[in-house]
Scaffold this motif. Structure first.
Motif, PDB file in Angstrom:
ATOM      1  N   LEU A   9       0.831  -1.203   0.000  1.00  0.00           N
ATOM      2  CA  LEU A   9       0.000   0.000   0.000  1.00  0.00           C
ATOM      3  C   LEU A   9       0.867   1.256   0.000  1.00  0.00           C
ATOM      4  CD1 LEU A   9      -2.854   1.209   0.161  1.00  0.00           C
ATOM      5  CD2 LEU A   9      -2.641   1.086   2.655  1.00  0.00           C
ATOM      6  N   PHE A  10       1.891   1.262   0.830  1.00  0.00           N
ATOM      7  CA  PHE A  10       2.782   2.415   0.916  1.00  0.00           C
ATOM      8  C   PHE A  10       3.466   2.667  -0.428  1.00  0.00           C
ATOM      9  CE2 PHE A  10       6.752   4.618   1.907  1.00  0.00           C
ATOM     10  CZ  PHE A  10       6.278   5.672   2.680  1.00  0.00           C
ATOM     11  N   MET A  11       3.948   1.621  -1.066  1.00  0.00           N
ATOM     12  CA  MET A  11       4.634   1.778  -2.352  1.00  0.00           C
ATOM     13  C   MET A  11       3.667   2.271  -3.432  1.00  0.00           C
ATOM     14  SD  MET A  11       7.670   1.301  -1.526  1.00  0.00           S
ATOM     15  CE  MET A  11       8.443   1.384  -3.129  1.00  0.00           C
ATOM     16  N   THR A  12       2.430   1.789  -3.400  1.00  0.00           N
ATOM     17  CA  THR A  12       1.423   2.264  -4.360  1.00  0.00           C
ATOM     18  C   THR A  12       1.162   3.738  -4.150  1.00  0.00           C
ATOM     19  OG1 THR A  12       0.379   0.085  -4.460  1.00  0.00           O
ATOM     20  CG2 THR A  12      -0.960   1.962  -5.140  1.00  0.00           C
ATOM     21  N   TRP A  13       0.922   4.119  -2.898  1.00  0.00           N
ATOM     22  CA  TRP A  13       0.657   5.528  -2.599  1.00  0.00           C
ATOM     23  C   TRP A  13       1.854   6.401  -2.895  1.00  0.00           C
ATOM     24  CZ3 TRP A  13      -2.277   5.401   2.719  1.00  0.00           C
ATOM     25  CH2 TRP A  13      -3.556   4.874   2.511  1.00  0.00           C
ATOM     26  N   LEU A  14       3.039   5.898  -2.652  1.00  0.00           N
ATOM     27  CA  LEU A  14       4.244   6.658  -2.955  1.00  0.00           C
ATOM     28  C   LEU A  14       4.333   6.937  -4.453  1.00  0.00           C
ATOM     29  CD1 LEU A  14       6.862   7.973  -2.036  1.00  0.00           C
ATOM     30  CD2 LEU A  14       7.961   5.738  -2.201  1.00  0.00           C
ATOM     31  N   GLY A  15       4.029   5.927  -5.256  1.00  0.00           N
ATOM     32  CA  GLY A  15       4.033   6.120  -6.705  1.00  0.00           C
ATOM     33  C   GLY A  15       3.003   7.141  -7.155  1.00  0.00           C
ATOM     34  N   GLU A  16       1.854   7.135  -6.508  1.00  0.00           N
ATOM     35  CA  GLU A  16       0.775   8.042  -6.892  1.00  0.00           C
ATOM     36  C   GLU A  16       0.951   9.459  -6.336  1.00  0.00           C
ATOM     37  OE1 GLU A  16      -2.680   6.030  -5.418  1.00  0.00           O
ATOM     38  OE2 GLU A  16      -2.629   4.502  -6.992  1.00  0.00           O
ATOM     39  N   HIS A  17       1.531   9.567  -5.151  1.00  0.00           N
ATOM     40  CA  HIS A  17       1.560  10.856  -4.452  1.00  0.00           C
ATOM     41  C   HIS A  17       2.961  11.310  -4.060  1.00  0.00           C
ATOM     42  CE1 HIS A  17      -2.682  10.047  -4.332  1.00  0.00           C
ATOM     43  NE2 HIS A  17      -2.468   8.954  -3.623  1.00  0.00           N
ATOM     44  N   GLY A  18       3.979  10.622  -4.514  1.00  0.00           N
ATOM     45  CA  GLY A  18       5.352  10.964  -4.148  1.00  0.00           C
ATOM     46  C   GLY A  18       5.790  12.329  -4.627  1.00  0.00           C
ATOM     47  N   SER A  19       5.216  12.790  -5.734  1.00  0.00           N
ATOM     48  CA  SER A  19       5.611  14.110  -6.236  1.00  0.00           C
ATOM     49  C   SER A  19       5.246  15.203  -5.242  1.00  0.00           C
ATOM     50  CB  SER A  19       4.970  14.385  -7.594  1.00  0.00           C
ATOM     51  OG  SER A  19       3.563  14.436  -7.473  1.00  0.00           O
ATOM     52  N   SER A  20       4.168  15.016  -4.492  1.00  0.00           N
ATOM     53  CA  SER A  20       3.788  16.018  -3.497  1.00  0.00           C
ATOM     54  C   SER A  20       4.838  16.103  -2.391  1.00  0.00           C
ATOM     55  CB  SER A  20       2.414  15.713  -2.902  1.00  0.00           C
ATOM     56  OG  SER A  20       2.412  14.489  -2.210  1.00  0.00           O
ATOM     57  N   VAL A  21       5.462  14.983  -2.069  1.00  0.00           N
ATOM     58  CA  VAL A  21       6.519  14.972  -1.054  1.00  0.00           C
ATOM     59  C   VAL A  21       7.686  15.842  -1.516  1.00  0.00           C
ATOM     60  CG1 VAL A  21       8.249  13.521   0.090  1.00  0.00           C
ATOM     61  CG2 VAL A  21       5.883  12.716  -0.119  1.00  0.00           C
ATOM     62  N   MET A  22       8.086  15.690  -2.758  1.00  0.00           N
ATOM     63  CA  MET A  22       9.216  16.471  -3.278  1.00  0.00           C
ATOM     64  C   MET A  22       8.867  17.955  -3.389  1.00  0.00           C
ATOM     65  SD  MET A  22      11.694  14.504  -3.274  1.00  0.00           S
ATOM     66  CE  MET A  22      12.824  15.750  -3.871  1.00  0.00           C
ATOM     67  N   LYS A  23       7.639  18.269  -3.766  1.00  0.00           N
ATOM     68  CA  LYS A  23       7.235  19.677  -3.859  1.00  0.00           C
ATOM     69  C   LYS A  23       7.284  20.341  -2.487  1.00  0.00           C
ATOM     70  CE  LYS A  23       4.315  19.120  -7.879  1.00  0.00           C
ATOM     71  NZ  LYS A  23       2.956  19.072  -8.378  1.00  0.00           N
ATOM     72  N   VAL A  24       6.754  19.657  -1.494  1.00  0.00           N
ATOM     73  CA  VAL A  24       6.775  20.208  -0.139  1.00  0.00           C
ATOM     74  C   VAL A  24       8.216  20.329   0.348  1.00  0.00           C
ATOM     75  CG1 VAL A  24       6.143  19.748   2.271  1.00  0.00           C
ATOM     76  CG2 VAL A  24       4.456  19.420   0.457  1.00  0.00           C
ATOM     77  N   ALA A  25       9.016  19.300   0.125  1.00  0.00           N
ATOM     78  CA  ALA A  25      10.415  19.326   0.578  1.00  0.00           C
ATOM     79  C   ALA A  25      11.164  20.483  -0.067  1.00  0.00           C
ATOM     80  CB  ALA A  25      11.105  17.998   0.267  1.00  0.00           C
ATOM     81  N   ARG A  26      10.955  20.713  -1.341  1.00  0.00           N
ATOM     82  CA  ARG A  26      11.658  21.801  -2.023  1.00  0.00           C
ATOM     83  C   ARG A  26      11.210  23.164  -1.509  1.00  0.00           C
ATOM     84  NH1 ARG A  26      11.663  24.491  -7.645  1.00  0.00           N
ATOM     85  NH2 ARG A  26      13.675  25.516  -7.515  1.00  0.00           N
ATOM     86  N   ALA A  27       9.934  23.282  -1.220  1.00  0.00           N
ATOM     87  CA  ALA A  27       9.420  24.574  -0.760  1.00  0.00           C
ATOM     88  C   ALA A  27       9.921  24.944   0.629  1.00  0.00           C
ATOM     89  CB  ALA A  27       7.899  24.556  -0.772  1.00  0.00           C
ATOM     90  N   TYR A  28      10.310  23.954   1.408  1.00  0.00           N
ATOM     91  CA  TYR A  28      10.728  24.216   2.786  1.00  0.00           C
ATOM     92  C   TYR A  28      12.245  24.141   2.966  1.00  0.00           C
ATOM     93  CZ  TYR A  28       6.017  24.429   4.630  1.00  0.00           C
ATOM     94  OH  TYR A  28       4.737  24.810   4.908  1.00  0.00           O
ATOM     95  N   THR A  29      13.004  24.023   1.890  1.00  0.00           N
ATOM     96  CA  THR A  29      14.450  23.911   2.007  1.00  0.00           C
ATOM     97  C   THR A  29      15.148  24.905   1.094  1.00  0.00           C
ATOM     98  OG1 THR A  29      14.474  22.168   0.323  1.00  0.00           O
ATOM     99  CG2 THR A  29      14.389  21.459   2.632  1.00  0.00           C
ATOM    100  N   LEU A  30      16.451  25.049   1.318  1.00  0.00           N
ATOM    101  CA  LEU A  30      17.233  26.003   0.544  1.00  0.00           C
ATOM    102  C   LEU A  30      18.161  25.362  -0.473  1.00  0.00           C
ATOM    103  CD1 LEU A  30      18.187  28.468   3.416  1.00  0.00           C
ATOM    104  CD2 LEU A  30      16.478  28.794   1.620  1.00  0.00           C
ATOM    105  N   ASN A  31      18.466  24.082  -0.303  1.00  0.00           N
ATOM    106  CA  ASN A  31      19.369  23.462  -1.269  1.00  0.00           C
ATOM    107  C   ASN A  31      18.960  22.018  -1.519  1.00  0.00           C
ATOM    108  OD1 ASN A  31      20.751  21.695   0.643  1.00  0.00           O
ATOM    109  ND2 ASN A  31      21.736  23.548   1.418  1.00  0.00           N
ATOM    110  N   SER A  32      19.567  21.429  -2.521  1.00  0.00           N
ATOM    111  CA  SER A  32      19.198  20.087  -2.967  1.00  0.00           C
ATOM    112  C   SER A  32      19.423  19.033  -1.880  1.00  0.00           C
ATOM    113  CB  SER A  32      20.004  19.728  -4.214  1.00  0.00           C
ATOM    114  OG  SER A  32      19.644  18.471  -4.685  1.00  0.00           O
ATOM    115  N   GLU A  33      20.521  19.135  -1.171  1.00  0.00           N
ATOM    116  CA  GLU A  33      20.823  18.158  -0.119  1.00  0.00           C
ATOM    117  C   GLU A  33      19.766  18.203   0.979  1.00  0.00           C
ATOM    118  OE1 GLU A  33      24.204  17.724   3.242  1.00  0.00           O
ATOM    119  OE2 GLU A  33      24.954  17.892   1.187  1.00  0.00           O
ATOM    120  N   GLU A  34      19.411  19.403   1.397  1.00  0.00           N
ATOM    121  CA  GLU A  34      18.369  19.557   2.412  1.00  0.00           C
ATOM    122  C   GLU A  34      17.036  19.032   1.914  1.00  0.00           C
ATOM    123  OE1 GLU A  34      17.956  23.615   3.506  1.00  0.00           O
ATOM    124  OE2 GLU A  34      19.271  23.405   5.220  1.00  0.00           O
ATOM    125  N   SER A  35      16.739  19.310   0.663  1.00  0.00           N
ATOM    126  CA  SER A  35      15.487  18.856   0.072  1.00  0.00           C
ATOM    127  C   SER A  35      15.396  17.334   0.113  1.00  0.00           C
ATOM    128  CB  SER A  35      15.387  19.361  -1.373  1.00  0.00           C
ATOM    129  OG  SER A  35      14.163  19.000  -1.936  1.00  0.00           O
TER     130      SER A  35
END
Length: 174
Positions: A9-35
């Protein structure tokens, strides 16, 4: 929930909604490593929270909620170290100079200004703007943030005005 079912279930949801994780991570960080670090922290928190998922919200809403809460906590705890680092968009701009058309450079500058402006918003407003940019409905935004739909509308209008003013600031070139 059985461990294999949970993993599937987690892997399915990650495939479907993982892009939201990266968008949030990028918005709250200053560099690629932090993201990347924040994205991993979000995924860890999502994995740990999965057994508590009751199905009251859609998986996308649940993923966003975990991502935003994790990012806001991470941002608050890690503020002193981040204040000494260079912005991700500044690093990306230097790394790709000379390889873009004028239009691509202009587009990247607008995105850079947008992310800088989002970083200046109060974190709940930044979260709301991210949800809006990801084209979630007011109902979905209200579920993620735990506020009423009418409150989403009011807060979103205020956040848009604040963002517009920040985009008009001294760093903006007309």
């Amino acid at each position: 929930m059985l461990d294999e079912n949970q993993k599937s279930l987690f892997m399915t949801w990650l495939g479907e909604h993982g892009s939201s994780v990266m968008k949030v991570a990028r918005a709250y960080t200053l560099n690629s490593e932090e993201s990347q670090d924040l994205a991993q922290e979000i995924l860890l928190q999502a994995w740990r929270s999965l057994p508590n998922f009751e199905g009251k919200a859609a998986p996308a809403t649940w993923f966003y909620r975990v991502a935003l809460h994790t990012a806001m906590n991470w941002h608050r705890k890690d503020k002193p170290r981040r204040s000494r680092q260079q912005s991700l968009v500044e690093v990306e701009a230097v790394a790709t100079e000379g390889f873009d058309s004028a239009e691509q450079v202009q587009q990247r500058d607008i995105v850079e200004q947008l992310y800088k402006a989002i970083h200046q918003l109060p974190k709940t407003d930044a979260a709301l703007v991210l949800l809006y940019l990801d084209e979630l409905s007011y109902r979905e935004m209200s579920e993620v943030l735990g506020i009423s739909e009418s409150n989403v509308g009011v807060k979103l209008n205020r956040a848009k005005k604040a963002l517009s003013e920040l985009m008009k600031g001294p760093s903006h070139v007309p």
